[in-house]
Design a protein around this motif. Structure first.
Motif, PDB file in Angstrom:
ATOM      1  N   MET A   1      46.547  28.400   8.281  1.00 53.90           N
ATOM      2  CA  MET A   1      45.921  27.080   8.358  1.00 53.90           C
ATOM      3  C   MET A   1      44.664  27.055   7.495  1.00 53.90           C
ATOM      4  N   ARG A   2      44.355  25.885   6.982  1.00 53.46           N
ATOM      5  CA  ARG A   2      43.151  25.721   6.174  1.00 53.46           C
ATOM      6  C   ARG A   2      42.134  24.898   6.956  1.00 53.46           C
ATOM      7  N   SER A   3      40.906  25.397   7.031  1.00 54.79           N
ATOM      8  CA  SER A   3      39.885  24.674   7.779  1.00 54.79           C
ATOM      9  C   SER A   3      39.515  23.394   7.046  1.00 54.79           C
ATOM     10  N   LEU A   4      39.194  22.361   7.821  1.00 55.78           N
ATOM     11  CA  LEU A   4      38.829  21.087   7.212  1.00 55.78           C
ATOM     12  C   LEU A   4      37.368  20.722   7.450  1.00 55.78           C
ATOM     13  N   TRP A   5      36.657  21.572   8.181  1.00 50.63           N
ATOM     14  CA  TRP A   5      35.255  21.284   8.468  1.00 50.63           C
ATOM     15  C   TRP A   5      34.605  22.567   8.958  1.00 50.63           C
ATOM     16  N   LYS A   6      33.361  22.763   8.621  1.00 52.93           N
ATOM     17  CA  LYS A   6      32.623  23.943   9.061  1.00 52.93           C
ATOM     18  C   LYS A   6      31.265  23.511   9.575  1.00 52.93           C
ATOM     19  N   GLY A   7      30.925  24.006  10.749  1.00 49.98           N
ATOM     20  CA  GLY A   7      29.644  23.642  11.352  1.00 49.98           C
ATOM     21  C   GLY A   7      29.333  24.585  12.498  1.00 49.98           C
ATOM     22  N   SER A   8      28.760  24.045  13.555  1.00 52.21           N
ATOM     23  CA  SER A   8      28.428  24.886  14.698  1.00 52.21           C
ATOM     24  C   SER A   8      28.390  24.058  15.979  1.00 52.21           C
ATOM     25  N   ILE A   9      28.679  24.738  17.093  1.00 51.06           N
ATOM     26  CA  ILE A   9      28.536  24.134  18.414  1.00 51.06           C
ATOM     27  C   ILE A   9      27.129  24.438  18.899  1.00 51.06           C
ATOM     28  N   SER A  10      26.439  23.429  19.374  1.00 50.29           N
ATOM     29  CA  SER A  10      25.106  23.673  19.922  1.00 50.29           C
ATOM     30  C   SER A  10      25.067  23.200  21.374  1.00 50.29           C
ATOM     31  N   PHE A  11      24.712  24.117  22.275  1.00 55.29           N
ATOM     32  CA  PHE A  11      24.492  23.740  23.674  1.00 55.29           C
ATOM     33  C   PHE A  11      23.246  24.472  24.152  1.00 55.29           C
ATOM     34  N   GLY A  12      22.258  23.667  24.552  1.00 54.04           N
ATOM     35  CA  GLY A  12      20.951  24.241  24.843  1.00 54.04           C
ATOM     36  C   GLY A  12      20.383  24.812  23.555  1.00 54.04           C
ATOM     37  N   LEU A  13      19.895  26.040  23.624  1.00 56.06           N
ATOM     38  CA  LEU A  13      19.358  26.716  22.452  1.00 56.06           C
ATOM     39  C   LEU A  13      20.386  27.655  21.818  1.00 56.06           C
ATOM     40  N   VAL A  14      21.621  27.615  22.339  1.00 52.01           N
ATOM     41  CA  VAL A  14      22.682  28.478  21.828  1.00 52.01           C
ATOM     42  C   VAL A  14      23.416  27.760  20.700  1.00 52.01           C
ATOM     43  N   ASN A  15      23.666  28.504  19.613  1.00 53.73           N
ATOM     44  CA  ASN A  15      24.330  27.944  18.452  1.00 53.73           C
ATOM     45  C   ASN A  15      25.536  28.817  18.093  1.00 53.73           C
TER      46      ASN A  15
END
Length: 280
Positions: free
Chosen positions: A1-15
């Protein structure tokens, strides 16, 4: 599979850095439009109504028109929006999983963590499992701000976009204001029908009959041309005529229960038969 987006999950101060992949794909037979007379492809041109020229795709921009003025928005304009430039899946709240109405669910995506983020990724996944909650998140994808739910599927975090509140219609049918009288016998017979068709859901038992028949039709026409005999290709219906309209509700329920019982006794449910035909 080819990724279509790259980023991060942020909850509280956790990334948690992640890559996003589409979780579903279509296997429909691809059809295109042709001239019925000679089979020539029908092509569409992007023609400017002002100058009359055919416009290349890379020269097309988006615009807003209020009826009097037109505002042209370039790709750079849209990319400058803060929501679009933020590569973050922001956790807004954790809610009981059962509170997410399935009617709101839309496109599904798998989230793959970076190797350096496997621990916080696993921690978030286990926290959702332990609390039986889903995370309501917000992020931007393809020039649109999206509301989504983050939940667990096997060992993977699944991101599923949701419709906004004003995108879900309210069913308002006057006919439902009439409450018909349902007898105890009718309810009992309906329950028997439900019991006769009860099963544990297994998606692999079901196939897309239309797409299978469409492929069969295409293959037959490739082999036989326009002289194809569709009756010979697909056979005749084995309907015994019992589907004639039954006016009496109790009689219809009774026949339905009998038919379901007979079919299961003769070798499984209709879903199992469908799977058997596929493997044949």
């Amino acid at each position: 599979m080819r990724s279509l987006w790259k980023g991060s999950i942020s909850f509280g101060l956790v990334n948690v850095p992640v890559r996003v992949y589409s979780a579903t794909e279509s296997h429909d037979v691809s059809l295109h439009q042709v001239h019925a007379e000679d089979g020539g492809r029908i092509r569409y041109q992007r023609r400017c109504e002002v100058c009359g020229e055919v416009v290349a795709y890379e020269d097309i921009a988006k615009a807003y028109d209020d009826g009097e003025n037109t505002v042209v928005l370039t790709a750079d304009d849209l990319a400058s929006l803060p929501a679009e430039s933020a590569k973050e899946i922001e956790v807004l709240e954790f809610v009981p999983a059962q509170q997410i109405d399935p009617i709101r669910l839309d496109k599904a995506y798998f989230l793959e963590p970076d190797k350096t983020a496997i621990k916080p990724y696993t921690l978030l996944r286990r926290a959702l499992e332990d609390t039986d909650r889903s995370a309501v998140v917000r992020f931007a994808l393809r020039q649109k701000s999206r509301l989504a739910v983050l939940r667990v599927r096997h060992k993977t975090l699944l991101l599923q976009t949701m419709l906004w509140d004003d995108e879900v219609r309210t069913a308002d049918f006057d006919v439902l204001e009439t409450v018909p009288r349902i007898s105890a016998k009718e309810r009992d017979m309906a329950s028997q029908l439900v019991d006769s068709l009860a099963a544990d859901f297994d998606a692999s038992q079901f196939t897309d009959d239309y797409q299978e028949q469409l492929r069969t039709l295409v293959e037959a026409k490739l082999e036989q041309g326009d002289t194809i005999d569709t009756a010979a290709t697909f056979g005749t219906s084995d309907d015994d005529g019992d589907d004639a309209e039954v006016v009496d509700l109790m009689e219809a329920l009774k026949r339905s229960v009998e038919r379901s019982t007979e079919r299961r006794g003769a070798g499984g449910s209709s879903a199992s038969k469908s799977r058997a035909r596929k493997k044949a």
